[in-house]
Design a protein around this motif. Structure first.
Motif, PDB file in Angstrom:
ATOM      1  N   HIS A 146       0.854  -1.179   0.000  1.00 48.20           N
ATOM      2  CA  HIS A 146       0.000   0.000   0.000  1.00 48.20           C
ATOM      3  C   HIS A 146       0.892   1.232   0.000  1.00 48.20           C
ATOM      4  N   ALA A 147       0.555   2.202  -0.833  1.00 47.84           N
ATOM      5  CA  ALA A 147       1.336   3.437  -0.911  1.00 47.84           C
ATOM      6  C   ALA A 147       0.412   4.612  -1.143  1.00 47.84           C
ATOM      7  N   THR A 148       0.754   5.744  -0.546  1.00 51.39           N
ATOM      8  CA  THR A 148       0.043   6.999  -0.749  1.00 51.39           C
ATOM      9  C   THR A 148       1.019   8.011  -1.315  1.00 51.39           C
ATOM     10  N   ALA A 149       0.621   8.650  -2.395  1.00 55.00           N
ATOM     11  CA  ALA A 149       1.501   9.623  -3.053  1.00 55.00           C
ATOM     12  C   ALA A 149       0.688  10.843  -3.450  1.00 55.00           C
ATOM     13  N   SER A 150       1.365  11.963  -3.622  1.00 55.16           N
ATOM     14  CA  SER A 150       0.705  13.201  -4.031  1.00 55.16           C
ATOM     15  C   SER A 150       1.655  14.011  -4.895  1.00 55.16           C
ATOM     16  N   GLY A 151       1.075  14.895  -5.689  1.00 54.97           N
ATOM     17  CA  GLY A 151       1.895  15.728  -6.567  1.00 54.97           C
ATOM     18  C   GLY A 151       1.132  16.119  -7.802  1.00 54.97           C
ATOM     19  N   ASP A 152       1.848  16.285  -8.912  1.00 53.76           N
ATOM     20  CA  ASP A 152       1.247  16.739 -10.154  1.00 53.76           C
ATOM     21  C   ASP A 152       0.758  15.557 -10.981  1.00 53.76           C
ATOM     22  N   ALA A 153      -0.381  15.751 -11.673  1.00 53.73           N
ATOM     23  CA  ALA A 153      -0.970  14.682 -12.475  1.00 53.73           C
ATOM     24  C   ALA A 153      -0.057  14.263 -13.620  1.00 53.73           C
ATOM     25  N   THR A 154       0.809  15.151 -14.095  1.00 50.21           N
ATOM     26  CA  THR A 154       1.746  14.790 -15.160  1.00 50.21           C
ATOM     27  C   THR A 154       2.652  13.657 -14.709  1.00 50.21           C
ATOM     28  N   ALA A 155       3.221  13.786 -13.504  1.00 56.91           N
ATOM     29  CA  ALA A 155       4.102  12.745 -12.975  1.00 56.91           C
ATOM     30  C   ALA A 155       3.326  11.471 -12.659  1.00 56.91           C
ATOM     31  N   ALA A 156       2.077  11.620 -12.208  1.00 59.81           N
ATOM     32  CA  ALA A 156       1.263  10.437 -11.922  1.00 59.81           C
ATOM     33  C   ALA A 156       1.011   9.632 -13.192  1.00 59.81           C
ATOM     34  N   LEU A 157       0.744  10.327 -14.314  1.00 61.16           N
ATOM     35  CA  LEU A 157       0.553   9.624 -15.584  1.00 61.16           C
ATOM     36  C   LEU A 157       1.837   8.931 -16.030  1.00 61.16           C
ATOM     37  N   ASP A 158       2.987   9.576 -15.804  1.00 61.80           N
ATOM     38  CA  ASP A 158       4.269   8.945 -16.145  1.00 61.80           C
ATOM     39  C   ASP A 158       4.421   7.632 -15.395  1.00 61.80           C
ATOM     40  N   TYR A 159       3.999   7.616 -14.131  1.00 59.93           N
ATOM     41  CA  TYR A 159       4.076   6.380 -13.342  1.00 59.93           C
ATOM     42  C   TYR A 159       3.141   5.318 -13.912  1.00 59.93           C
ATOM     43  N   LEU A 160       1.891   5.696 -14.221  1.00 61.67           N
ATOM     44  CA  LEU A 160       0.923   4.724 -14.727  1.00 61.67           C
ATOM     45  C   LEU A 160       1.355   4.158 -16.072  1.00 61.67           C
ATOM     46  N   ARG A 161       1.991   4.974 -16.911  1.00 61.38           N
ATOM     47  CA  ARG A 161       2.463   4.482 -18.201  1.00 61.38           C
ATOM     48  C   ARG A 161       3.551   3.427 -18.039  1.00 61.38           C
TER      49      ARG A 161
END
Length: 268
Positions: free
Chosen positions: A22-37
């Protein structure tokens, strides 16, 4: 950036070698999409995350269920909370802005969503419908919103001499399902009753006359994107959009006027 705020991992059962993270993260959606890709989710979702761009603050809770003895049964669950995110297709100019709300991604499917935002200058709401007490095998997103005539004219790049006055409500349904029952379709409809269309005949329309209209988009497993348009009984059309280096490009088009039959479907 997208920062890991906290995280933990544990083996639920050493016999089955099932690891839960389990992990909780926050920040900009641009970086979140980079992670999901970079995760298997992108391939499972037919590279949906690679096809969009996003920016703005958000928070995400990620749960990974990893049974190493049956790794094919692994699950990835993401809960996202949006705090004013903008989203658009890669290279596209039409954007959904000021997105606030929550969405759950179970595997490659959206199992829950309640998001508010703006598109074409008007407010809209997106909600996800998922079966109760059953595995989520497809995504069904329902949209309801309002759009102004000026925004429609701007989106269609119509000259200033062509006026579209008033506002109208619209309703949309996006369906996505993986193989073998593959489906990727979007249907947007509205009555246009409150709009006044200052267009050449036979497309002109006074306010108060409702020509039920719709736009349907089909993304086939292979080949060009297909778009169908209907403006009451006045106009029916179909176009194909090919992929290009600078975004979608017009392929073939067919238009018919009047209450005659719709243009025949394109064949490859």
């Amino acid at each position: 950036s997208f920062t890991l705020d906290k995280g933990d991992a544990r083996f639920v059962d050493f016999k089955t070698a099932e690891l839960q993270i389990h992990a909780t993260a926050s920040g900009d959606a641009t970086a979140a999409l980079d992670y999901l890709r970079a995760t298997p989710l992108d391939a499972m979702a037919e590279h949906a995350f690679s096809g969009v761009e996003a920016k703005g603050p958000m928070q995400a809770d990620v749960d990974l269920f990893l049974p190493f003895k049956e790794f094919g049964q692994r699950r990835i669950f993401v809960h996202a909370h949006l705090h004013g995110v903008s989203l658009n297709t890669r290279g596209g100019t039409l954007a959904a802005t000021d997105l606030h709300g929550d969405a759950d991604i179970d595997g490659a499917q959206v199992s829950h969503a309640d998001v508010h935002g703006k598109i074409l200058g008007g407010p809209f709401q997106m909600q996800a419908r998922a079966p109760r007490n059953a595995p989520v095998t497809r995504t069904l997103l329902v949209f309801n919103g309002t759009v102004s005539g000026d925004a429609i004219r701007s989106a269609l790049s119509l000259p200033a001499s062509i006026r579209i006055n008033g506002t109208t409500d619209w309703h949309g349904v996006l369906r996505m399902a993986p193989e073998p029952a593959r489906e990727r379709t979007l249907r947007v409809s509205g009555s246009l009753a409150a709009l006044e269309l200052n267009l050449p005949e036979p497309l002109a329309k006074p306010a108060g006359r409702p020509p039920p209209s719709s736009v349907e988009v089909l993304w086939p497993a292979s080949g060009a994107t297909q778009v169908r348009v209907a403006l009451g009984f006045v106009l029916h059309g179909q176009v194909t959009l090919d992929s290009g280096a600078n975004g979608p490009q017009l392929g073939r088009a067919a238009v018919s006027f009047g209450a005659a039959t719709e243009p025949a479907a394109f064949s490859d």
